[in-house]
Design an enzyme around this catalytic site. Structure first.
Site, mmCIF file in Angstrom:
data_model
loop_
_atom_site.group_PDB
_atom_site.id
_atom_site.type_symbol
_atom_site.label_atom_id
_atom_site.label_comp_id
_atom_site.label_asym_id
_atom_site.label_seq_id
_atom_site.Cartn_x
_atom_site.Cartn_y
_atom_site.Cartn_z
ATOM 1 N N PHE A 140 100.349 -4.757 34.133
ATOM 2 C CA PHE A 140 99.286 -3.651 33.469
ATOM 3 C C PHE A 140 98.181 -3.315 34.132
ATOM 4 O O PHE A 140 97.454 -4.060 34.624
ATOM 5 C CB PHE A 140 98.738 -4.317 32.125
ATOM 6 N N ASP A 225 94.057 -6.409 41.321
ATOM 7 C CA ASP A 225 93.510 -5.757 40.046
ATOM 8 C C ASP A 225 92.721 -7.069 38.959
ATOM 9 O O ASP A 225 93.661 -7.781 38.441
ATOM 10 C CB ASP A 225 94.504 -5.102 39.088
ATOM 11 N N LYS A 254 85.736 -3.963 32.827
ATOM 12 C CA LYS A 254 85.417 -4.651 31.595
ATOM 13 C C LYS A 254 84.198 -5.428 31.492
ATOM 14 O O LYS A 254 83.143 -4.698 31.406
ATOM 15 C CB LYS A 254 86.599 -5.650 31.395
HETATM 16 C C1 LIG Z 1 92.239 -3.440 30.725
HETATM 17 C C2 LIG Z 1 92.872 -3.382 32.235
HETATM 18 C C3 LIG Z 1 93.048 -2.332 32.870
HETATM 19 C C4 LIG Z 1 92.638 -0.836 32.451
HETATM 20 O O1 LIG Z 1 91.035 -0.732 32.225
HETATM 21 P P1 LIG Z 1 90.694 0.272 31.057
HETATM 22 O O2 LIG Z 1 89.203 0.195 31.142
HETATM 23 O O3 LIG Z 1 91.128 0.200 29.538
HETATM 24 O O4 LIG Z 1 91.195 1.720 31.519
HETATM 25 C C5 LIG Z 1 93.740 -2.289 34.122
HETATM 26 N N1 LIG Z 1 93.968 -3.258 34.487
HETATM 27 C C6 LIG Z 1 94.058 -4.696 33.867
HETATM 28 C C7 LIG Z 1 94.510 -5.752 34.589
HETATM 29 C C8 LIG Z 1 93.448 -4.582 32.749
HETATM 30 O O5 LIG Z 1 93.353 -5.771 31.816
#
Ligand SMILES: *Cc1c(COP(=O)(O)O)cnc(C)c1O
Length: 400
Positions: A140, A225, A254
């Site tokens: 994700f 990520d 985040k």
């Molecule tokens: C939440 C998340 C994203 C996307 O972040 P947004 O601020 O919702 O665009 C990308 N990668 C990971 C691993 C995430 O948990």
């Protein structure tokens, strides 16, 4: 107005792209949130780890208000006073020489992809537009068209093509699968060190280290990520550090703003980040003084309140205690720090119904994938509060 009315209005006027638990939150404080009826809940989702510092942290709030009174947005056409200090403090904390600020996580992922492709053509000298980026199944990374192009979740992408080419998918945690996907045109491998949305999937020990070795042997960038796993969540600043791995590019978001305001960033050393030239990438709000002030305060809270150490200590305790619950529904309890997944057996009837019951008992958790309950409370949580929550979780997992 009562919860029911708010929900009706939301369902009528808002797009239905989420399936939220029916709790209408009015106020948050630390690890707690309160609904419009005044009921109190422990937040065990932390907005997917954006609230590592807890709700409405007073120090971040102060920083936000102070900066909002001065100047909020300059655009990058001009410079502002907060951004340089944000760059410097982020570099000192993470050990990366440079960074590029954006807003949402998805934008930072897009930024990393652009930078990896640029590196492929300018540094590795892959022929134009033939570069490939290897990703993992179950990933994700966000919701833009390019990012869903390499999702393996049918539901995320089925009706939304055509897709962006240039991505190769391998099996997460499987080195052989990765090795055989590498070609002379491979620019980068991009992974989550733990797949959060994928169901708190932790790869086999040594996997990340082996990935990095492969990258070094083949002149490939390793991009992590850590939007969800980073900034203390797993008991280290970055989850990659559990395997002493330092990615070439690090993506964060985040908790970078403690939930106040969207701030994300890509981190890299000068050799890579220095490739961007003026005009090649940008964002109206990215790097704005309000976001920079908020992020500086959010980073300070992580350091000053020793949230990384807390996540490790309390996470170990929480996982141990959850493992002691002997419920016929539970297949596995796994986690690192305070990123914890309780996977239920397929015959348990789905994680959602357990989340609904937990909600009625004052704990907000959310299912991820049909069968995993994720527990990821703010890192400011205490042992006392965990000891309050554990019997409730036990009772819920013991129901029929
Ligand atoms: C939440 C998340 C994203 C996307 O972040 P947004 O601020 O919702 O665009 C990308 N990668 C990971 C691993 C995430 O948990």
């Amino acid at each position: 107005m009562e919860s029911k009315e708010y929900i009706e209005i939301e369902e009528k006027y808002g797009a239905h792209n989420y399936h939220p638990l029916d709790v209408v939150i009015e106020r948050g404080e630390g690890v707690w949130v309160f609904d419009v009826e005044g009921n109190k809940y422990l937040d065990c989702l932390s907005a997917y780890s954006a609230l590592n510092q807890g709700h409405v942290h007073p120090k971040i709030l102060d920083a936000m208000i102070e900066q909002a009174k001065k100047v909020t947005l300059t655009s990058r056409a001009f410079r502002n006073q907060q951004l340089p200090l944000f760059y410097k403090e982020l570099s000192e904390m993470t050990g990366y020489e440079m960074s590029l600020p954006m807003n949402s996580g998805a934008e930072a992922v897009e930024t990393a992809i652009k930078l990896a492709r640029k590196w492929a053509y300018k540094t590795k000298e892959i022929p134009y537009y033939e570069s490939e980026i290897i990703v993992a199944d179950g990933n994700f990374h966000g919701r833009t068209i390019t990012i869903i192009s390499f999702s393996t979740e049918e539901y995320y992408k089925k009706e939304f093509g055509p897709f962006t080419p240039g991505f190769i998918t391998v099996k997460y945690g499987d080195l052989k699968s990765l090795e055989s996907a590498i070609t002379p045109n491979t620019a980068a491998i991009m992974l989550e060190p733990i797949q959060g949305e994928g169901g708190v999937i932790i790869p086999p020990k040594g996997y990340l280290q082996s990935v990095v070795n492969l990258c070094q042997q083949n002149n490939i960038l390793f991009i992590a990520d850590e939007i969800q796993t980073g900034l203390g969540r797993t008991g280290k600043l970055f989850a990659c550090q559990h395997e002493n791995v330092r990615p070439d590019m690090m993506i964060i978001g985040k908790a970078l703003s403690g939930g106040f305001y969207p701030v994300s960033a890509v981190l890299a050393d000068r050799e890579i980040m220095g490739l961007f030239q003026p005009g090649e990438h940008g964002s109206t709000f990215g790097g704005n003084p309000l976001g920079a002030a908020v992020a500086r305060a959010a980073l300070n809270v992580i350091r000053d309140e020793k949230l990384i150490e807390r996540a490790e200590e309390l996470g170990n305790y929480f996982i141990e205690e959850l493992k002691k619950i002997s419920s016929k529904h539970v297949k596995e309890v796994r986690g690192r720090g305070l990123l914890i997944g309780v996977e239920l057996k397929p015959e348990a009837g789905g994680a959602r119904r357990f989340c609904e019951v937990l909600k009625r008992k004052g704990i907000l958790a959310k299912e991820t994938h049909d069968n995993v309950i994720r527990f990821a409370p703010p890192l400011i949580i205490s042992k006392e509060i965990l000891d309050w929550a554990l019997p409730i979780i036990e009772e819920t997992l013991l129901m029929d």
